[in-house]
Design an enzyme around this catalytic site. Structure first.
Site, PDB file in Angstrom:
ATOM      1  N   GLY A  56      -0.773  -4.229  -3.713  1.00 45.82           N
ATOM      2  CA  GLY A  56      -0.260  -3.289  -4.700  1.00 45.82           C
ATOM      3  C   GLY A  56      -1.407  -2.552  -5.357  1.00 45.82           C
ATOM      4  O   GLY A  56      -2.555  -2.994  -5.287  1.00 45.82           O
ATOM      5  N   CYS A  83      -3.812  -9.585  -0.675  1.00 47.89           N
ATOM      6  CA  CYS A  83      -4.516  -8.637  -1.544  1.00 47.89           C
ATOM      7  C   CYS A  83      -4.054  -8.787  -3.006  1.00 47.89           C
ATOM      8  O   CYS A  83      -4.318  -9.798  -3.624  1.00 47.89           O
ATOM      9  CB  CYS A  83      -4.334  -7.221  -1.009  1.00 47.89           C
ATOM     10  N   TYR A  84      -3.302  -7.818  -3.554  1.00 48.76           N
ATOM     11  CA  TYR A  84      -2.826  -7.975  -4.930  1.00 48.76           C
ATOM     12  C   TYR A  84      -1.992  -9.251  -5.056  1.00 48.76           C
ATOM     13  O   TYR A  84      -2.046  -9.941  -6.090  1.00 48.76           O
ATOM     14  CB  TYR A  84      -1.985  -6.760  -5.353  1.00 48.76           C
ATOM     15  N   HIS A 171      -5.815  -6.959   4.545  1.00 45.87           N
ATOM     16  CA  HIS A 171      -4.462  -6.569   4.964  1.00 45.87           C
ATOM     17  C   HIS A 171      -4.241  -6.879   6.448  1.00 45.87           C
ATOM     18  O   HIS A 171      -4.573  -6.057   7.299  1.00 45.87           O
ATOM     19  CB  HIS A 171      -4.248  -5.068   4.721  1.00 45.87           C
ATOM     20  N   GLU A 173      -1.586  -6.656   8.012  1.00 41.03           N
ATOM     21  CA  GLU A 173      -0.475  -5.857   8.556  1.00 41.03           C
ATOM     22  C   GLU A 173      -0.906  -4.514   9.133  1.00 41.03           C
ATOM     23  O   GLU A 173      -0.126  -3.862   9.821  1.00 41.03           O
ATOM     24  CB  GLU A 173       0.605  -5.630   7.481  1.00 41.03           C
ATOM     25  N   SER A 225      25.686  13.579  14.201  1.00 41.13           N
ATOM     26  CA  SER A 225      24.782  14.737  14.192  1.00 41.13           C
ATOM     27  C   SER A 225      24.215  14.986  15.576  1.00 41.13           C
ATOM     28  O   SER A 225      23.602  16.012  15.821  1.00 41.13           O
ATOM     29  CB  SER A 225      23.635  14.468  13.222  1.00 41.13           C
ATOM     30  N   ASP A 229      20.355   8.008  14.775  1.00 46.06           N
ATOM     31  CA  ASP A 229      20.925   7.097  13.773  1.00 46.06           C
ATOM     32  C   ASP A 229      22.453   7.140  13.747  1.00 46.06           C
ATOM     33  O   ASP A 229      23.113   6.103  13.812  1.00 46.06           O
ATOM     34  CB  ASP A 229      20.391   7.429  12.369  1.00 46.06           C
ATOM     35  N   LYS A 370      13.544   2.462  12.364  1.00 46.39           N
ATOM     36  CA  LYS A 370      13.950   3.399  13.421  1.00 46.39           C
ATOM     37  C   LYS A 370      13.858   2.795  14.831  1.00 46.39           C
ATOM     38  O   LYS A 370      14.781   2.931  15.634  1.00 46.39           O
ATOM     39  CB  LYS A 370      13.060   4.640  13.338  1.00 46.39           C
TER      40      LYS A 370
END
Ligand code: XMP
Length: 514
Positions: A56, A83-84, A171, A173, A225, A229, A370
Site C-alpha cells: 500500500g 511490503c506495507y 513484491h 506478485e 454486445s 464478457d 478477463k
C-alpha cells in the site's frame, strides 16, 4: 465459491493488489480481495485457508491509515504480509518500522533462514526481487525471526516463531520478481494446504447452481454486445436455465464487417439461444448527423442505446432479471480502500444500462478476471473467434470514423478494417496483439492511380500491446505484413489512396483516436 479452498487478500491500496489475486488464481486457488480493515470475526466467518496482506502507498505512521484488525493474528489462519502488509504487522506486533527511506527497483534477496515460504530456493543463491517501498522494517517484533535480507535491508523477510505469520518486504506478485509465483505457490499449497481445485469447469458448475437458485422459474434477458464478457455471461446463464433466457442484440449500425451475422450464427445456430436482433442503425446514424466531437458522439450513442434497449426489453413481458457481464476488476474498484488500486479505472462504458431499470441483476462473472472469462467461454464451447477477440468499444466505429459519421464513410472503414484484421490473422499475429483496428481520418490526400491524380481518404492503422488497456505500446509489425495490408487496402477499398501506421504509445496518446 463455497466448494473450493480459498484465500483472502486484504487490500491496503497497492497498485499490485490485483496481481496478487492473479498469481493465486493462476495456481487454481480461489481468492478474493476485501478492504484491509475487514474485522476478524467476518474474516473467520469467510473461512479462508490463508490471508495475504497487500502492499500500500501509506506509512504506518500516517494518520488514519488502514490497518488490519489485530484479531486476525489469533485466528490461527496462515498470514502472508507483503511490503506495507509486513510493515503493518511489524507495527502492530511491536517491531521497528523506519520511515522515509525509499527503495524502488530490483534488489537481490538473500535467504538467511530456511522457511516453507522459500521452499525450492537455495540459501546461497541470491534471488532477484522487486522492491517498491518508502518505509521498511528494521527490527522484527519480539517472537519473530528474520528470514531474509538484501544489500540495503537487514530485515527483508520475517516470520513468527509460534504462529503461521510470514512477511516479505518485496513484491512477489510482479513480473520483475521472476520466481514470485513460487513464493505464492509455497504459501497457498505448502503453508495454507490449499488444493488446486478452482478451474473453469468447477466455476461453471457452481455458477449454474447459483444462477438457478437466484432466478427460479423467472424469465431473464441479456443485452449482447458481441464482445467476450456479455457473450460468456449469456452462454453461462443459458447453460443454467436454457430457454428462460432471451438475448437482445442492438445493431447500432456501427459494427465491424460481418459482426452481426457472427453473433446471429453463434447464438442462434451454434448455441441455440433465443435471440432478438434490433436493427436500429438508422436511428443511431440520425442522432450522429453533423456531430464530430468524440464525447458528444459517445453521449448520443449511449442515450440512444438505452432507449432502444428499454423498448426491446418491454417486449419481453414478464422478464424479471437482467444479465450483465460485470467483471471482477469493476467489483474491486467499488470495494478497495483509497489508494492507487482504487483510482485505476476501467473506461466509461457506453452500452451500459441505467441503474434504475426495473430488473434485478444477474452478474455471473463478478468474480472473474478477463482471461478467466475467456477460459470459461472456451469450456462452454464458445468459438475461439468469439472468446479470443480483441476489445471493441461500445460506441463502435463511430469513434473510428473521425469527424462526421455517415454510412459511406462507415462502409470504407469497414472494408479497410476487415482486410487489416484478415492479414493479421493470416500472419498468425492476432493473439500477440491487445487491439488492432483501422481508423478513417477526416482528411484527404493526393495520390496517383494509373495516369490520373486522386484526392481521397487516408486510413490509419493502429495495433497495440497492453496488459489492461491502461497503458499500451505500439506493435512492431514485420514490414512485409504492413506492406501487404497497405497494398491490399489501397487496391481493394475504393476511396482510399494512403495508409499510415500509428507509432504512438499510451500515454501520452490513447488507444482509440477519439
Ligand atoms: P483509450 O482510447 O482510452 O481506450 O486508450 C482504452 C480501452 O477502452 C476502449 N474504449 C472504450 N470502450 N466505450 C467502451 O466500451 C468507450 O467509449 C470507449 N472508448 C475507448 C478502447 O477500445 C480500449 O480498449
Amino acid at each position: 465459491m463455497e466448494t473450493s479452498d480459498r484465500i483472502l487478500i486484504l487490500d491496503y491500496g497497492s497498485q499490485f493488489t490485483q496481481l496478487i489475486a492473479r498469481r493465486i488464481r493462476e495456481q487454481r486457488v480461489y481468492c478474493e480481495i476485501q478492504p484491509g480493515t475487514m474485522k476478524a470475526d467476518r474474516i473467520a466467518a469467510w473461512k479462508p485457508k490463508g490471508i495475504v496482506l497487500s502492499g500500500g502507498p501509506n506509512s504506518v505512521y500516517d494518520p488514519d491509515v488502514p490497518l488490519p484488525d489485530p484479531g486476525i493474528f489469533d485466528l490461527d489462519i496462515p498470514i502472508l504480509g507483503v511490503c506495507y502488509g509486513m510493515q503493518a504487522i511489524a507495527h502492530l506486533c511491536g517491531g521497528k518500522v523506519i520511515h522515509g527511506i525509499r527503495e524502488y527497483g530490483r534488489a537481490e534477496l538473500r535467504i538467511i533462514k530456511d522457511d516453507p515460504l522459500f521452499a525450492g530456493f537455495h540459501r546461497d543463491e541470491p534471488i532477484t526481487v522487486w522492491a517498491s517501498h518508502g518505509d521498511h522494517v528494521d527490527e522484527p517484533p519480539p517472537g519473530f525471526t528474520t528470514i531474509a535480507v538484501t544489500e540495503t535491508l537487514r530485515v527483508a523477510g520475517f516470520r513468527a516463531n509460534t504462529r503461521p505469520i510470514v512477511c516479505v518486504q518485496f513484491h512477489p506478485e510482479v513480473a520483475h520478481t521472476p520466481r514470485g509465483d513460487e513464493v505464492y505457490s509455497n504459501f497457498v499449497f505448502g503453508i495454507c494446504g490449499c488444493e488446486p481445485t478452482w478451474t473453469a469447469g468447477s466455476f461453471i458448475n457452481d455458477s449454474v447452481a447459483r444462477i438457478r437458485q437466484q432466478v427460479g422459474n423467472s424469465q431473464v434477458i441479456c443485452g449482447l454486445s458481441g464482445g467476450v464478457d456479455s457473450s460468456v455471461a449469456a452462454a453461462l446463464v443459458h447453460r443454467a436455465i436454457g430457454d428462460q433466457l432471451t438475448c437482445i442484440f442492438v445493431d447500432h449500425g456501427l459494427l465491424r464487417q460481418n459482426e452481426r451475422e457472427t453473433v446471429e450464427r453463434t447464438f442462434r445456430q451454434h448455441l441455440g439461444i433465443k435471440l432478438i436482433v434490433i436493427d436500429a442503425a438508422k436511428q443511431f446514424l440520425e442522432k450522429l448527423q453533423g456531430i464530430d466531437e468524440p464525447e458528444e458522439k459517445r453521449r448520443r450513442i449511449g442515450e440512444t442505446f438505452i432507449r432502444v434497449f428499454e423498448q426491446a426489453s418491454h417486449q419481453e413481458q414478464g422478464a424479471r432479471f437482467l444479465v450483465q457481464g460485470t467483471l471482477y476488476p469493476d467489483v474491486i474498484e467499488s470495494i478497495s480502500v483509497k489508494g492507487p488500486s482504487a483510482t485505476i479505472k476501467t473506461h466509461h462504458n457506453v452500452g451500459g444500462l441505467p441503474k434504475d431499470m426495473k430488473f434485478e441483476l444477474v452478474e455471473p462473472l463478478r468474480e472473474l478476471f478477463k482471461d478467466e472469462v475467456r477460459n470459461v467461454g472456451r469450456e462452454l464451447a464458445l468459438p475461439e473467434e468469439m472468446v479470443g477477440r480483441h476489445p471493441f468499444p461500445g460506441p463502435g466505429l463511430a469513434i473510428r470514423v473521425l469527424g462526421d459519421v455517415d454510412e459511406e464513410r462507415l462502409h470504407v472503414l469497414r472494408k479497410a478494417d476487415a482486410i487489416y484484421l484478415e492479414e493479421i490473422r493470416s500472419a498468425g499475429l492476432y493473439d500477440d496483439i491487445w487491439q488492432a483496428f483501422a481508423v478513417l481520418l477526416p482528411v484527404r490526400s493526393v495520390g496517383v492511380m494509373g495516369d490520373s491524380r486522386t484526392y481521397e481518404n487516408v486510413v490509419a492503422l493502429r495495433a497495440v500491446t497492453s496488459r489492461d488497456g491502461m497503458t499500451a505500446d505500439w506493435y512492431p509489425f514485420p514490414h512485409d505484413v504492413l506492406a501487404r495490408v497497405s497494398s491490399r487496402i489501397i487496391n481493394e477499398v475504393p476511396g482510399v489512396n494512403r495508409v499510415c501506421y500509428d507509432i504512438s504509445s499510451k500515454p501520452p496518446a490513447t488507444i482509440e483516436w477519439e
